[in-house]
Write a protein that holds these residues in place. Structure first.
Motif, PDB file in Angstrom:
ATOM      1  N   GLY A 113       5.831  -2.219 -10.410  1.00 50.88           N
ATOM      2  CA  GLY A 113       5.046  -2.031 -12.356  1.00 50.88           C
ATOM      3  C   GLY A 113       3.740  -1.616 -12.224  1.00 50.88           C
ATOM      4  N   ARG A 114       3.060  -0.844 -11.004  1.00 51.44           N
ATOM      5  CA  ARG A 114       1.850  -0.134 -12.402  1.00 51.44           C
ATOM      6  C   ARG A 114       1.071  -0.787 -12.664  1.00 51.44           C
ATOM      7  N   SER A 115       0.931  -0.924 -14.095  1.00 53.15           N
ATOM      8  CA  SER A 115      -0.559  -1.786 -13.957  1.00 53.15           C
ATOM      9  C   SER A 115      -0.289  -3.624 -14.459  1.00 53.15           C
TER      10      SER A 115
ATOM     11  N   ASN B  49       7.388   5.162 -24.006  1.00 59.24           N
ATOM     12  CA  ASN B  49       6.845   5.148 -22.491  1.00 59.24           C
ATOM     13  C   ASN B  49       6.025   7.157 -23.161  1.00 59.24           C
ATOM     14  N   ASN B  50       5.452   7.468 -22.526  1.00 56.78           N
ATOM     15  CA  ASN B  50       5.439   8.863 -21.964  1.00 56.78           C
ATOM     16  C   ASN B  50       6.256   9.639 -22.273  1.00 56.78           C
ATOM     17  N   ALA B  51       7.615   9.351 -21.078  1.00 59.64           N
ATOM     18  CA  ALA B  51       8.809  11.331 -21.585  1.00 59.64           C
ATOM     19  C   ALA B  51       9.169  10.334 -22.816  1.00 59.64           C
TER      20      ALA B  51
ATOM     21  N   LEU C  25       5.806  23.279 -14.203  1.00 60.04           N
ATOM     22  CA  LEU C  25       6.604  22.775 -14.151  1.00 60.04           C
ATOM     23  C   LEU C  25       6.563  20.928 -13.261  1.00 60.04           C
ATOM     24  N   ILE C  26       7.060  20.507 -13.599  1.00 59.63           N
ATOM     25  CA  ILE C  26       6.823  19.498 -12.633  1.00 59.63           C
ATOM     26  C   ILE C  26       7.694  18.146 -12.847  1.00 59.63           C
ATOM     27  N   GLU C  27       8.244  17.562 -11.504  1.00 59.69           N
ATOM     28  CA  GLU C  27       8.790  16.246 -11.478  1.00 59.69           C
ATOM     29  C   GLU C  27       7.883  15.202 -11.208  1.00 59.69           C
TER      30      GLU C  27
ATOM     31  N   SER D 105      12.699  10.889 -11.988  1.00 56.70           N
ATOM     32  CA  SER D 105      13.677  11.431 -13.251  1.00 56.70           C
ATOM     33  C   SER D 105      12.802  12.197 -14.353  1.00 56.70           C
ATOM     34  N   PHE D 106      11.789  11.870 -14.236  1.00 54.54           N
ATOM     35  CA  PHE D 106      10.835  12.658 -15.722  1.00 54.54           C
ATOM     36  C   PHE D 106      10.490  14.199 -15.075  1.00 54.54           C
ATOM     37  N   ARG D 107      11.548  15.554 -15.005  1.00 50.28           N
ATOM     38  CA  ARG D 107      11.463  16.750 -14.996  1.00 50.28           C
ATOM     39  C   ARG D 107      10.890  17.639 -15.936  1.00 50.28           C
TER      40      ARG D 107
ATOM     41  N   ASP E 108      -0.316  19.384 -25.020  1.00 47.23           N
ATOM     42  CA  ASP E 108      -1.210  18.727 -23.951  1.00 47.23           C
ATOM     43  C   ASP E 108      -0.489  17.555 -23.264  1.00 47.23           C
ATOM     44  N   ASP E 109       0.720  17.349 -22.585  1.00 51.34           N
ATOM     45  CA  ASP E 109       1.329  16.268 -21.840  1.00 51.34           C
ATOM     46  C   ASP E 109       0.144  15.714 -20.173  1.00 51.34           C
ATOM     47  N   LEU E 110      -0.801  14.842 -21.242  1.00 49.87           N
ATOM     48  CA  LEU E 110      -1.724  14.983 -20.089  1.00 49.87           C
ATOM     49  C   LEU E 110      -1.708  13.466 -18.999  1.00 49.87           C
ATOM     50  N   GLY E 111      -0.292  13.061 -18.829  1.00 49.85           N
ATOM     51  CA  GLY E 111      -0.373  11.833 -18.086  1.00 49.85           C
ATOM     52  C   GLY E 111      -1.182  10.622 -17.618  1.00 49.85           C
ATOM     53  N   SER E 112      -1.602  11.060 -17.196  1.00 53.62           N
ATOM     54  CA  SER E 112      -2.354   9.526 -17.064  1.00 53.62           C
ATOM     55  C   SER E 112      -3.193   9.071 -17.956  1.00 53.62           C
ATOM     56  N   GLY E 113      -3.824   9.558 -18.684  1.00 53.90           N
ATOM     57  CA  GLY E 113      -4.758   9.262 -20.177  1.00 53.90           C
ATOM     58  C   GLY E 113      -6.399   8.387 -19.698  1.00 53.90           C
TER      59      GLY E 113
ATOM     60  N   PHE F  61       0.400  10.715 -23.665  1.00 56.78           N
ATOM     61  CA  PHE F  61      -0.561   9.665 -22.771  1.00 56.78           C
ATOM     62  C   PHE F  61       0.732   8.575 -22.060  1.00 56.78           C
ATOM     63  N   SER F  62       0.017   8.441 -20.864  1.00 57.15           N
ATOM     64  CA  SER F  62       1.164   6.957 -20.891  1.00 57.15           C
ATOM     65  C   SER F  62      -0.325   5.487 -20.756  1.00 57.15           C
ATOM     66  N   GLY F  63       0.758   4.807 -21.184  1.00 60.51           N
ATOM     67  CA  GLY F  63      -0.239   3.464 -21.208  1.00 60.51           C
ATOM     68  C   GLY F  63      -0.514   2.425 -20.423  1.00 60.51           C
ATOM     69  N   ASP F  64       0.216   2.443 -18.986  1.00 61.46           N
ATOM     70  CA  ASP F  64       0.546   1.890 -17.846  1.00 61.46           C
ATOM     71  C   ASP F  64      -0.088   2.619 -17.141  1.00 61.46           C
ATOM     72  N   LYS F  65      -0.865   3.805 -16.795  1.00 54.62           N
ATOM     73  CA  LYS F  65      -1.492   4.299 -16.147  1.00 54.62           C
ATOM     74  C   LYS F  65      -3.051   4.361 -15.352  1.00 54.62           C
ATOM     75  N   LEU F  66      -3.539   4.985 -15.510  1.00 53.55           N
ATOM     76  CA  LEU F  66      -4.821   4.651 -15.742  1.00 53.55           C
ATOM     77  C   LEU F  66      -5.835   4.215 -16.657  1.00 53.55           C
TER      78      LEU F  66
ATOM     79  N   GLN G 118       3.544  -0.791 -20.926  1.00 50.43           N
ATOM     80  CA  GLN G 118       4.381   0.912 -20.431  1.00 50.43           C
ATOM     81  C   GLN G 118       4.683   1.231 -22.405  1.00 50.43           C
ATOM     82  N   ALA G 119       3.720   2.173 -22.264  1.00 47.80           N
ATOM     83  CA  ALA G 119       3.679   2.522 -23.435  1.00 47.80           C
ATOM     84  C   ALA G 119       3.644   4.316 -23.499  1.00 47.80           C
ATOM     85  N   GLY G 120       4.042   4.996 -24.636  1.00 52.61           N
ATOM     86  CA  GLY G 120       3.601   6.424 -24.349  1.00 52.61           C
ATOM     87  C   GLY G 120       2.802   6.958 -26.034  1.00 52.61           C
TER      88      GLY G 120
ATOM     89  N   GLY H 137       0.201   6.510  -9.177  1.00 51.82           N
ATOM     90  CA  GLY H 137       1.234   6.782 -10.878  1.00 51.82           C
ATOM     91  C   GLY H 137       0.135   8.149 -11.450  1.00 51.82           C
ATOM     92  N   GLY H 138       0.791   9.055  -9.760  1.00 49.06           N
ATOM     93  CA  GLY H 138       0.695  10.413 -10.647  1.00 49.06           C
ATOM     94  C   GLY H 138      -0.639  10.571 -10.822  1.00 49.06           C
ATOM     95  N   ALA H 139      -1.448   9.999 -10.335  1.00 51.30           N
ATOM     96  CA  ALA H 139      -3.205  10.216 -10.858  1.00 51.30           C
ATOM     97  C   ALA H 139      -3.781  10.787  -9.828  1.00 51.30           C
TER      98      ALA H 139
END
Ligand code: PLP
Length: 476
Positions: A106-108, A162-164, A187-189, A193-195, A267-272, A299-304, A309-311, A404-406
């Protein structure tokens, strides 16, 4: 058919005819109560399922005892089946893995302020899309734009599901059937399934890979800019690192090139990372990306960030304005509870010291080893008392991960309670702990169950002790 029934009776056991009817089961006290609480139709469909299973067993020749056919016993099975439907399947649990931003768990965890904001917003009507000053229709974006631009220095901001979705929306708005240049090293995954190549395909943008896996230079981008090129995309390789003989182009260099050639730079930062935690020193910040000249950052709302959950999209007024106006923005919009939680989380960032204390993700990432050790010792003492010799418990040094991929390589010094059960396989203990209330998820290492205290919330120590006591004493 009769032959099959015969088969069911093989060991002199009961036959299909001995199975009670649905009506009979509904007459039991247990199921009368169930029907009163959760509705007769649910209990009837559960009873049918349970009886059908029993019939299948008898036909297949599985030895069924007469005791298994007692209405009271079958009623209990029916209640279990029904409970599987009315009881929430999504349940809170104790994350003792030490992975702070754990996507599967559930991330954050939201700050109290964010939880309260969700409760207030959910419990009444609101001015979600209503402008109270003008008495007219308003925009849901307006509730969140100002705080994001204040915190990041961006000209404009937009929040989506979400960020996707943010990346998909940006590619759809700016790069439909046009070329987007991305380094082969990016070219990350991301789990689940976010590739990048697949998101590109879904947006109909054409992916042009430049450079190599370990080295990409500015000239690699330059060489590949063609008539149909519209965007230079940088993707933060959040969940892995290429180490050794490597080269990467900075956002500032990419922005300079892009703007010279009239291309959008994203720039897709991911964690933010928004807060200045020492642990985040190697994580690119949103502010830096904007200062370096990126037109759009997602960037994502629920990572760092530690919110819902949000983009989050920040960038130039022109670019973000186009994204807000696109029909797909409507399809990926956020709901009012997310807006409320995100606004309340971001409000804590206005005072970074408060943010580090009040946002659970930041608090856990920033907790000092000495403090974790003290909590681990307390937990171990509680466990020793509750387990009463049924398991050995020691406090040991360990490393937690951000998750969380950070910051994939970063290990945070932490402490675990290592539990070795005396008369139980450690796998069995872990399996039992997945079924306690609340479940406890640790990690197994060398025949011991490690409970990393960093991610055990302050009010979860007592439930963790109770769960372990229950799991170890349980005889199966
Ligand atoms: C996590 C991540 C995503 C996906 O974000 P979600 O919020 O999970 O949709 C996209 N890009 C990068 C670089 C990420 O790290």
């Amino acid at each position: 058919m009769p032959r099959r029934e015969q088969k069911g009776k093989a060991a002199g056991g009961p036959s299909l005819r001995d199975i009670p009817s649905v009506e009979e089961l509904l007459e039991t006290r247990l199921l009368k109560t169930e029907a009163a609480r959760h509705g007769r139709p649910l209990v009837v469909s559960s009873a049918r399922r349970v009886l059908e299973r029993l019939r299948r067993d008898i036909r297949a020749g599985r030895p069924v005892t007469r005791a298994e056919l007692q209405p009271r016993r079958l009623a209990a099975a029916v209640r279990n089946d029904a409970a599987g439907i009315y009881r929430p399947s999504l349940k809170p649990l104790i994350n003792a893995t030490g992975v702070v931003v754990h996507t599967n768990l559930g991330r954050s965890v939201l700050a109290d302020e964010a939880i309260e904001a969700v409760r207030r917003t959910a419990a009444a009507y609101s001015n979600l899309e209503y402008n109270l000053d003008r008495g007219k229709r308003g925009l849901r974006h307006d509730h969140i734009t100002r705080i994001i631009t204040e915190l990041t220095g961006a000209e404009d901001a937009l929040v989506v599901n979400n960020n996707a979705a943010a990346v998909l929306l940006a590619l759809t708005v700016f790069a439909r059937r046009k070329e987007v240049l991305v380094s082969r090293g990016e070219l990350i995954e991301i789990g689940g399934s976010f590739r990048i190549p697949e998101i590109m395909a879904a947006s109909t943008a054409k992916l042009v890979e430049v450079g190599t896996t370990n080295k990409t230079k500015l000239s690699d981008y330059e060489k590949n800019i063609g008539k149909s090129t519209t965007m230079l995309l940088h993707v933060h390789s959040s969940n892995y690192k290429v180490v050794g003989f490597t080269a990467e182009v900075s956002i500032a260099e990419l922005a300079r090139l892009g703007h010279e050639r009239g291309l959008l730079v994203m720039d897709d930062l991911g964690s933010g990372a928004l807060a200045g935690l020492p642990a985040f020193a190697d994580e690119p910040s949103v502010k830096d990306g904007l200062a370096a000249g990126a037109d759009v950052i997602t960037f994502s709302g629920d990572k760092l960030l530690g919110g819902p959950q949000a983009g989050i999209v920040v960038g130039s007024r022109e670019a973000v304005g186009k994204m807000k106006a696109h029909p797909m923005a409507r399809a990926v919009r956020v709901d009012k509870m997310t807006l409320a939680a995100l606004q309340a989380t971001l409000a804590l960032y206005l005072n970074p010291k408060e943010a580090l204390k009040r946002i659970p993700t930041l608090r856990m990432l920033g907790e000092k080893p000495a403090s974790i050790r003290a909590r681990a010792r307390e937990l171990a003492a509680g466990l020793e008392e509750a387990l009463d010799g049924a398991a050995a418990v020691t406090v040991e040094k360990a490393a937690s991960k951000v998750g969380g991929g950070a910051l994939p390589l970063l290990e945070l010094d932490s402490y675990v309670c290592a539990v070795s059960p005396a008369a139980l396989q450690v796998d069995e203990l872990a399996a039992r702990l997945r079924q306690t209330n609340p479940p406890v998820i640790g990690r197994i290492h060398k025949d011991r169950l490690l409970l990393d205290v960093r991610t055990i919330l302050p009010d979860q120590a007592a439930p963790a002790v109770a769960a372990l006591g229950q799991a170890i004493s349980q005889s199966r």
